[in-house]
Scaffold this motif. Structure first.
Motif, PDB file in Angstrom:
ATOM      1  N   GLU A  25      15.758  30.128  30.910  1.00 14.62           N
ATOM      2  CA  GLU A  25      14.638  30.384  29.797  1.00 14.62           C
ATOM      3  C   GLU A  25      14.118  31.576  29.884  1.00 14.62           C
ATOM      4  O   GLU A  25      13.829  32.531  29.149  1.00 14.62           O
ATOM      5  N   GLU A  26      13.788  31.870  31.230  1.00 13.45           N
ATOM      6  CA  GLU A  26      13.069  33.225  31.667  1.00 13.45           C
ATOM      7  C   GLU A  26      13.410  33.527  33.132  1.00 13.45           C
ATOM      8  O   GLU A  26      13.702  32.622  33.915  1.00 13.45           O
ATOM      9  N   THR A  74       8.310  44.775  30.659  1.00 21.15           N
ATOM     10  CA  THR A  74       9.795  44.214  31.193  1.00 21.15           C
ATOM     11  C   THR A  74      10.552  45.743  31.509  1.00 21.15           C
ATOM     12  O   THR A  74      10.451  46.622  30.661  1.00 21.15           O
ATOM     13  N   SER A 124       8.901  40.375  33.157  1.00 26.96           N
ATOM     14  CA  SER A 124       9.732  39.245  33.038  1.00 26.96           C
ATOM     15  C   SER A 124      10.674  39.346  31.735  1.00 26.96           C
ATOM     16  O   SER A 124      10.410  40.037  30.750  1.00 26.96           O
ATOM     17  N   LEU A 125      11.828  38.298  31.807  1.00 21.30           N
ATOM     18  CA  LEU A 125      12.541  38.540  30.729  1.00 21.30           C
ATOM     19  C   LEU A 125      12.936  37.326  30.114  1.00 21.30           C
ATOM     20  O   LEU A 125      12.945  36.245  30.998  1.00 21.30           O
ATOM     21  N   LYS A 126      12.526  36.991  28.621  1.00 21.50           N
ATOM     22  CA  LYS A 126      12.602  35.585  27.944  1.00 21.50           C
ATOM     23  C   LYS A 126      13.592  35.537  27.080  1.00 21.50           C
ATOM     24  O   LYS A 126      14.061  36.519  26.488  1.00 21.50           O
ATOM     25  N   GLN A 141      13.134  37.027  23.408  1.00 19.35           N
ATOM     26  CA  GLN A 141      12.084  38.328  23.416  1.00 19.35           C
ATOM     27  C   GLN A 141      12.912  39.396  22.838  1.00 19.35           C
ATOM     28  O   GLN A 141      14.052  39.613  22.930  1.00 19.35           O
ATOM     29  N   LYS A 158      12.196  36.202  36.330  1.00 24.70           N
ATOM     30  CA  LYS A 158      11.098  36.874  36.760  1.00 24.70           C
ATOM     31  C   LYS A 158      11.660  38.082  37.667  1.00 24.70           C
ATOM     32  O   LYS A 158      12.588  38.120  38.032  1.00 24.70           O
TER      33      LYS A 158
END
Length: 610
Positions: free
Chosen positions: A271-272, A208, A233-235, A238, A274
């Motif tokens: 939630e996520e 990320t 990606s960032l969730k 995380q 990309k």
């Protein structure tokens, strides 16, 4: 492996001030169906701050997103004023291309050059949008030549020179690819963005990496970092590290609590996120512009250019006048300190330093407008304080020589006023660089002038050109000190005693110069009540009443005729004050005063200085 994400385009809208960026964004929002058919929408909906709406300028860059067919277009509306250039430099890091908006009458202006240079330096593709073609005096063909000349001046590559041109009227809501096309809607501009601006690329499988380019602030959640997902990606939930290319020792582990993307004018929880998505992240307490949010296993910072340094400063001081504390809610040094440091959360071009005095803070910014917007915001929030005259920040070179900031000033004036403008700017150490006639009986004059030569000049300029002149400046760099400049030709009229101004006292005072106050206003000894027609300061008693006698004079029944006072705006007052004066700012009043109120002490200080 790098991949392109075809369902997204990230663009910034850049332009000179008042060429129609924000109105263009309004139209793109409307025509992409962000608003319901019957929804009331304010004009320039992106300028959400009161001062932005009143002055018709954009101060902070704003994010929004629209959908066209199956593609999400993230749009960043940027400011056009040179004082907010720091905002433009940063947000261009988030986008893959720009729409350069140019007024079909005014053509390429100084700020057009500044923002275009920043975009070309980052190798961003440019779509040129010639706006306001519905203006009766529009000259689109000449403007295209001007823009192409500007590209060549900035050493654009052949690919950059081969950019698409779109003709539009943001106000009327149409865009065209050629001037003889039918005027319909914004579709040609949408299509050009999809075809010409590349999709964002990144490696979805890599660690990320999100570079924070803008900071938003919210009372409830604190600082919100805004940036583009460059890789991975960032969730939600995380665990990530925060690192910074300019601070190699900084590594801080945090957890992502809240993640948003933009949809129209709303932030939507996701939630996520990309690659290619522009996201807002809240819950990281001391996140800063230039930070990279990255994987804990492989913390790699993305390089980021330094923000341009401030060029002028002024002191914000606790108000200690006899009328202190009567009109403001927040008056103590702690209140002022907290508010100034809170401003640093979102304004990266600002600097706040503590001074030797606990009641005074040195605030530095990119220009007078930059600092006056902060002063205006604070007084609207209920703060009461005093500010000193703006002063430029000097540098020294390796030989110990004094260097000062220089500006390139572009002045458009009706031909009859060129002589007086050239004379005034030359007195302020300006050097004439260029002079060209432009349409409509106007001349464009280009000057290289010290930044301090422009302090206090704009008000005088508007008077000299009867309100018809336009002055634009752009920071040029530092050069050796050009010598002393006499700022003000007039002295001040100073109140001699504390009390309430009366018509009789003002009537005898008005022969000495121009008054800033009318009858029935509170004054105090040492307060500046007007400007003198000569160079020296004069003390006057405007609280003096007429002595009553039992003799009637023949003129006793004649009413005293007072000339209406000149009411100064915040900018005019900041322009007027001299180095030995302060401007007292409260939510209700603006009062100019001498720094030293006591006349004897003031004379002694002047003698020592002389």
């Amino acid at each position: 492996m790098k991949q392109a994400r075809e369902d997204i385009r990230n663009i910034a809208i850049i332009a000179h001030v008042d060429h129609g960026k924000t109105t263009l964004v309004d139209e793109l929002l409307k025509q992409s169906g962000v608003f319901r058919a019957n929804q009331e929408v304010a004009e320039r909906v992106m300028d959400s701050n009161d001062i932005e709406r009143e002055r018709g300028i954009t101060i902070l860059s704003k994010n929004t997103a629209v959908f066209y067919k199956d593609t999400k277009i993230n749009i960043i509306d940027t400011p056009g004023h040179a004082d907010f250039g720091g905002e433009v430099e940063r947000v261009l890091k988030m986008v893959d291309g720009v729409v350069l908006v140019v007024d079909a009458f005014e053509g390429a202006m100084p700020q057009t050059k500044f923002v275009l240079m920043k975009a070309l330096d980052l190798d961003l593709p440019v779509i040129v949008c010639i706006n306001k073609i519905d203006r009766p005096e529009a000259r689109p063909d000449e403007v295209i030549d001007e823009v192409l000349e500007l590209f060549m001046d900035l050493d654009a590559s052949d690919e950059q020179l081969d950019c698409p041109f779109v003709y539009a009227s943001a106000k009327e809501g149409f865009a065209m690819l050629s001037l003889d096309e039918e005027k319909k809607d914004m579709t040609p501009l949408f299509e050009t963005i999809i075809d010409y601006i590349p999709a964002p690329t990144g490696d979805p499988e890599a660690s990320t990496q999100v570079l924070i380019s803008t900071i938003d602030y919210n009372e409830y959640v604190g600082r919100i970092g805004i940036g583009k997902v460059d890789n991975g990606s960032l969730k939600i939930n995380q665990e990530v590290s925060v690192v910074n290319a300019h601070e190699p020792d900084k590594i801080k582990k945090v957890r992502i609590n809240k993640l948003y993307e933009y949809d129209g004018l709303e932030k939507v929880d996701v939630e996520e996120a990309k690659i290619g998505s522009i996201v807002a992240i809240s819950g990281i307490a001391d996140i800063h512009i230039g930070d990279t949010i990255c994987d804990t296993e492989n913390p790699q910072a993305i390089p980021f250019q330094k923000i341009s340094e401030p060029t002028i400063s002024m002191n914000f001081i606790v108000n200690d006048s006899p009328l202190a504390g009567q009109e403001g809610k927040f008056v103590t040094s702690r209140h002022i300190r907290d508010r100034l440091f809170k401003e640093l959360n979102t304004d990266v071009s600002l600097r706040v330093e503590e001074t030797d005095s606990p009641d005074s803070y040195k605030v530095s910014g990119r220009g007078e407008l930059h600092l006056s917007v902060l002063i205006e915001n604070m007084r609207r929030e209920g703060f009461e304080f005093a500010v000193s005259k703006a002063e430029v920040l000097y540098h020294t070179d390796e030989n110990g020589k004094k260097l000062e900031p220089m500006e390139r000033a572009y002045v458009d004036v009706p031909d009859e006023f060129t002589g007086s403008v050239i004379e005034k700017l030359s007195q302020r150490k300006g050097e004439l660089q260029n002079m060209t006639p432009i349409t409509g009986g106007y001349t464009r004059i280009e000057f290289l002038i010290p930044s301090r030569g422009l302090i206090g000049y704009r008000g005088e300029f508007m008077t000299d050109t009867k309100g018809n002149g336009i002055i634009n400046t752009i920071f040029e760099g530092y050069e050796p000190y050009k010598g002393d400049i006499a700022y003000r030709k007039q002295g001040s009229l100073i109140a001699f005693e504390t009390g309430e101004s009366v018509a009789y006292g003002l009537f005898s005072a008005q022969d000495r110069g121009t008054l800033f106050i009318g009858p029935g206003e509170k004054v105090y000894a040492g307060m500046v009540i007007g400007s003198c027609s000569r160079q020296e300061d004069i003390e006057l008693n405007v609280c003096k009443k007429k002595h009553l006698t039992n003799t009637r004079s023949s003129s006793a029944d004649e009413a005293l005729t007072l000339v209406p006072p000149r009411i100064l705006s915040l900018e005019q007052a900041l322009d007027f004050i001299d180095t030995d004066e302060l401007l007292e700012v409260t939510p209700e009043s603006l009062r100019i005063r001498k720094r030293i109120l006591d006349p004897t002490m003031r004379k002694r200080a002047n003698m020592n200085r002389g």
